[in-house]
Design a protein around this motif. Structure first.
Motif, PDB file in Angstrom:
ATOM      1  N   ARG A   1       0.828  -1.203   0.000  1.00  0.00           N
ATOM      2  CA  ARG A   1       0.000   0.000   0.000  1.00  0.00           C
ATOM      3  C   ARG A   1       0.867   1.259   0.000  1.00  0.00           C
ATOM      4  O   ARG A   1       0.548   2.243  -0.658  1.00  0.00           O
ATOM      5  CB  ARG A   1      -0.942  -0.011   1.206  1.00  0.00           C
ATOM      6  N   LEU A   2       1.983   1.190   0.744  1.00  0.00           N
ATOM      7  CA  LEU A   2       2.909   2.331   0.761  1.00  0.00           C
ATOM      8  C   LEU A   2       3.429   2.614  -0.647  1.00  0.00           C
ATOM      9  O   LEU A   2       3.640   3.760  -1.024  1.00  0.00           O
ATOM     10  CB  LEU A   2       4.081   2.052   1.703  1.00  0.00           C
ATOM     11  N   ASP A   3       3.629   1.523  -1.398  1.00  0.00           N
ATOM     12  CA  ASP A   3       4.105   1.691  -2.763  1.00  0.00           C
ATOM     13  C   ASP A   3       2.973   2.089  -3.702  1.00  0.00           C
ATOM     14  O   ASP A   3       3.173   2.153  -4.909  1.00  0.00           O
ATOM     15  CB  ASP A   3       4.740   0.379  -3.270  1.00  0.00           C
ATOM     16  N   GLY A   4       1.781   2.273  -3.165  1.00  0.00           N
ATOM     17  CA  GLY A   4       0.660   2.746  -3.968  1.00  0.00           C
ATOM     18  C   GLY A   4      -0.065   1.656  -4.737  1.00  0.00           C
ATOM     19  O   GLY A   4      -0.690   1.941  -5.761  1.00  0.00           O
ATOM     20  N   ALA A   5      -0.004   0.402  -4.289  1.00  0.00           N
ATOM     21  CA  ALA A   5      -0.683  -0.684  -4.990  1.00  0.00           C
ATOM     22  C   ALA A   5      -2.181  -0.652  -4.684  1.00  0.00           C
ATOM     23  O   ALA A   5      -2.572  -0.495  -3.516  1.00  0.00           O
ATOM     24  CB  ALA A   5      -0.091  -2.023  -4.575  1.00  0.00           C
ATOM     25  N   ASN A   6      -3.033  -0.800  -5.718  1.00  0.00           N
ATOM     26  CA  ASN A   6      -4.474  -0.897  -5.462  1.00  0.00           C
ATOM     27  C   ASN A   6      -4.819  -2.331  -5.076  1.00  0.00           C
ATOM     28  O   ASN A   6      -3.945  -3.204  -5.074  1.00  0.00           O
ATOM     29  CB  ASN A   6      -5.270  -0.422  -6.680  1.00  0.00           C
ATOM     30  N   SER A   7      -6.093  -2.606  -4.786  1.00  0.00           N
ATOM     31  CA  SER A   7      -6.407  -3.937  -4.247  1.00  0.00           C
ATOM     32  C   SER A   7      -6.137  -5.048  -5.257  1.00  0.00           C
ATOM     33  O   SER A   7      -5.712  -6.137  -4.901  1.00  0.00           O
ATOM     34  CB  SER A   7      -7.845  -4.025  -3.715  1.00  0.00           C
ATOM     35  N   TRP A   8      -6.363  -4.755  -6.542  1.00  0.00           N
ATOM     36  CA  TRP A   8      -6.088  -5.764  -7.559  1.00  0.00           C
ATOM     37  C   TRP A   8      -4.580  -6.081  -7.602  1.00  0.00           C
ATOM     38  O   TRP A   8      -4.162  -7.235  -7.642  1.00  0.00           O
ATOM     39  CB  TRP A   8      -6.587  -5.286  -8.918  1.00  0.00           C
TER      40      TRP A   8
END
Lengths: 271, 298
Positions: free
Chosen positions: B197-204
């Protein structure tokens, strides 16, 4: 809001998933000629429900006998199996005896052999011994179980050794240590093996189909398949038979659910 | 130390002996018998003397169109059921792996079919598949297609019988694999998701780059167990279709049992059994190799 929608969606999916089972239960209370009516006909949800089918099952076949057979066979396999396999699991996990490593390797190798791969020669073996159509032939071959030994082994090897060593210093023998120290601390392992064995044994079909020839020692799964072919075809009765057949498993399942899930999870992460 | 060994040696053998005897007599012995008998001409109640016939049974069954059809059916079954059931199981596991009110009930409902004996499941689905417009599945399909669906006799149609059994198996087995996946999901460290999430990943992306790779061994296990189960298929076939129509649902185990049990051909049935075991063995070795490779890398 999102939570509520998700819960509703899950509830709908779960109900749809369980629909065949709900249908079985619902049909078991319907008159036989009302079971097969189209969903759209309007009569599907408008039947007179009664216990008649349950009474009919007992009139038409010896349900009590089948139930007794299934209970007797299953409980015998479970109880004898707990004793025999836990002892072996402990011997492999803790004791150093000649050949224990090689034999444990062999036990692990036996886990690969599915029952279907030995059913035919075992059928010959039992015919040769004249054991067909008995309780013995349905119990004895299934007591020793490589997978149960493996489950006990992995549990025992995880127990701390200190207690056993302390007891040894106090002069306790191996059997004493096993019964008074290991058993009380191994309830999860015993519960997992109990429920896995119970379920497998309760549903076993191929073997009793091959070795039983009358109602005397025949268990429920073979009986239900036979009942389905018994004229006249009365679906209400068959569904009532089904509900009564699965009731004992439901009880066991609800009692042991926690360990059951743990046992299945163990098969996936350790196997 | 020597003393310990002597004590352990006696007690160890004593404790393991009942189980080892049982395994030797009721798995080891019949397994060896299968190998030996498959090279003989053994038939129950046959007047012919027992002789060694070499690979004759293997040569015959591998040219027997019904047995080859059975092998093909098992293969088809695996190719369709394994991905669908695994996918369903993963989907269900992801669905029920959250904290919502009533989640225990939902999990139990998805799991319920697993505790039902195959024999009972088969009988219940025979009723669901009943031919004619009043059969439950026929009438549901009619409703969903606004009346375009023509009622089918699923279990007596050579193109629909095997798919019908596939549906039952997927429905029955997915709950079991769901629990295995659920255990795998709960083993994944929350920190991995936080990092993603810190790296900006979305749920997919979180699913694709965190969840799925972490479930590699679980997936391998689920896939190999389901494949092996596909080759063990028997109960549903015996009850729902008896291998028909036109052998469209015959399976390897069904044919082996039919040979031994109905035609007393123990030797021929044993040969089929050995072929079946070799398939299972290859699948198991393949799975173990994949898993251990992963461990070496990791």
């Amino acid at each position: 809001m999102r939570k509520i929608l998700l819960t509703l969606f899950l509830a709908a999916t779960a109900l749809l998933y369980a629909a065949p089972i709900l249908f079985m239960v619902y049909s078991s209370f319907k008159p036989d000629n009302e079971v097969l009516v189209g969903l759209t006909s309007g009569r599907f949800f408008a039947a007179d429900l009664s216990w008649q089918n349950y009474a009919d099952v007992f009139h038409r076949v010896s349900f009590g006998r089948y139930l007794f057979n299934s209970l007797f066979i299953t409980l015998s396999v479970v109880l004898l199996g707990l004793v025999v396999n836990s002892l072996a699991g402990y011997a492999f996990a803790r004791l150093h005896w000649f050949g224990h490593k090689a034999l444990f390797g062999l036990v692990l190798a036996l886990m690969i052999i599915p029952f279907e791969a030995i059913a035919v020669p075992m059928f010959y073996q039992m015919s040769y011994l004249g054991w067909r159509d008995s309780y013995l032939v349905q119990i004895l071959p299934f007591v020793a179980n490589a997978f149960s030994i493996y489950l006990f082994y992995t549990f025992f090897i995880g127990l701390p050794r200190e207690f056993e060593e302390a007891a040894r210093v106090d002069g306790a023998g191996t059997f004493r240590i096993f019964t008074s120290l290991i058993l009380p601390n191994s309830k999860p392992a015993f519960a997992s093996v109990t429920i896995l064995t119970f379920l497998m044994q309760w549903g076993t079909f191929l073997w009793p189909l091959m070795v039983t020839s009358g109602e005397r020692v025949r268990p429920l799964p073979v009986a239900v398949a036979q009942f389905q072919t018994l004229p006249p075809l009365q679906w209400g009765d068959i569904m009532a038979f089904g509900v009564m057949m699965v009731a004992p498993v439901m009880v066991i399942f609800l009692l042991f659910q926690r360990w059951f899930v743990a046992g299945i999870a163990a098969t996936g992460t350790k196997g | 130390m020597n003393n310990t060994f002597r004590r352990d040696n006696r007690v160890g053998w004593l404790m393991a002996a009942p189980a080892l005897t049982g395994l030797a007599l009721f798995i080891g012995l019949p397994f060896l018998l299968a190998l030996i008998l498959s090279f003989t001409n053994l038939k129950l109640a046959s007047p012919l003397p027992l002789t060694f016939v070499g690979l004759q049974h293997y040569a015959r069954i591998l040219q027997d169109p019904v047995f080859l059809r059975a092998l093909l059916n098992n293969l088809l079954f695996a190719v369709v059921v394994v991905p669908l059931q695994t996918g369903c199981a993963l989907l269900l596991a992801l669905l029920v792996n959250r904290k919502l009110p009533g989640m225990v009930v939902f999990r139990t409902l998805f799991f319920l079919p697993v505790i039902f004996p195959f024999a009972l499941i088969s009988v219940v689905w025979m009723l669901l598949y009943a031919p004619g417009p009043n059969g439950v599945i026929n009438s549901v399909l009619e409703l969903l297609t606004f009346g375009f669906w023509q009622p089918q006799d699923f279990l007596h149609n050579q193109y629909l019988a095997l798919p019908a059994i596939m549906v039952v198996s997927i429905w029955q087995g997915a709950g079991f694999q769901m629990i295995v996946y659920l255990a795998g999901l709960q083993d994944i460290s929350e920190e991995l998701y936080e990092a993603a999430r810190l790296d900006g990943a979305n749920s997919w992306q979180q699913f694709w780059y965190v969840t799925f790779p972490c479930l590699r061994n679980t997936t391998l296990f689920v896939v190999s167990v389901t494949t092996i189960l596909s080759f063990r298929l028997f109960d549903q076939v015996q009850i729902m279709t008896k291998g028909g129509p036109l052998n469209a649902t015959a399976t390897v185990v069904f044919e082996a049992v039919r040979a031994a049990f109905e035609r007393q051909q123990i030797a021929r049935g044993s040969a089929m059994t050995v072929v079946f075991f070799i398939i299972v063995l290859c699948l198991t070795v393949f799975q173990r190799r994949m898993v251990s490779e992963d461990r070496r890398v990791g």
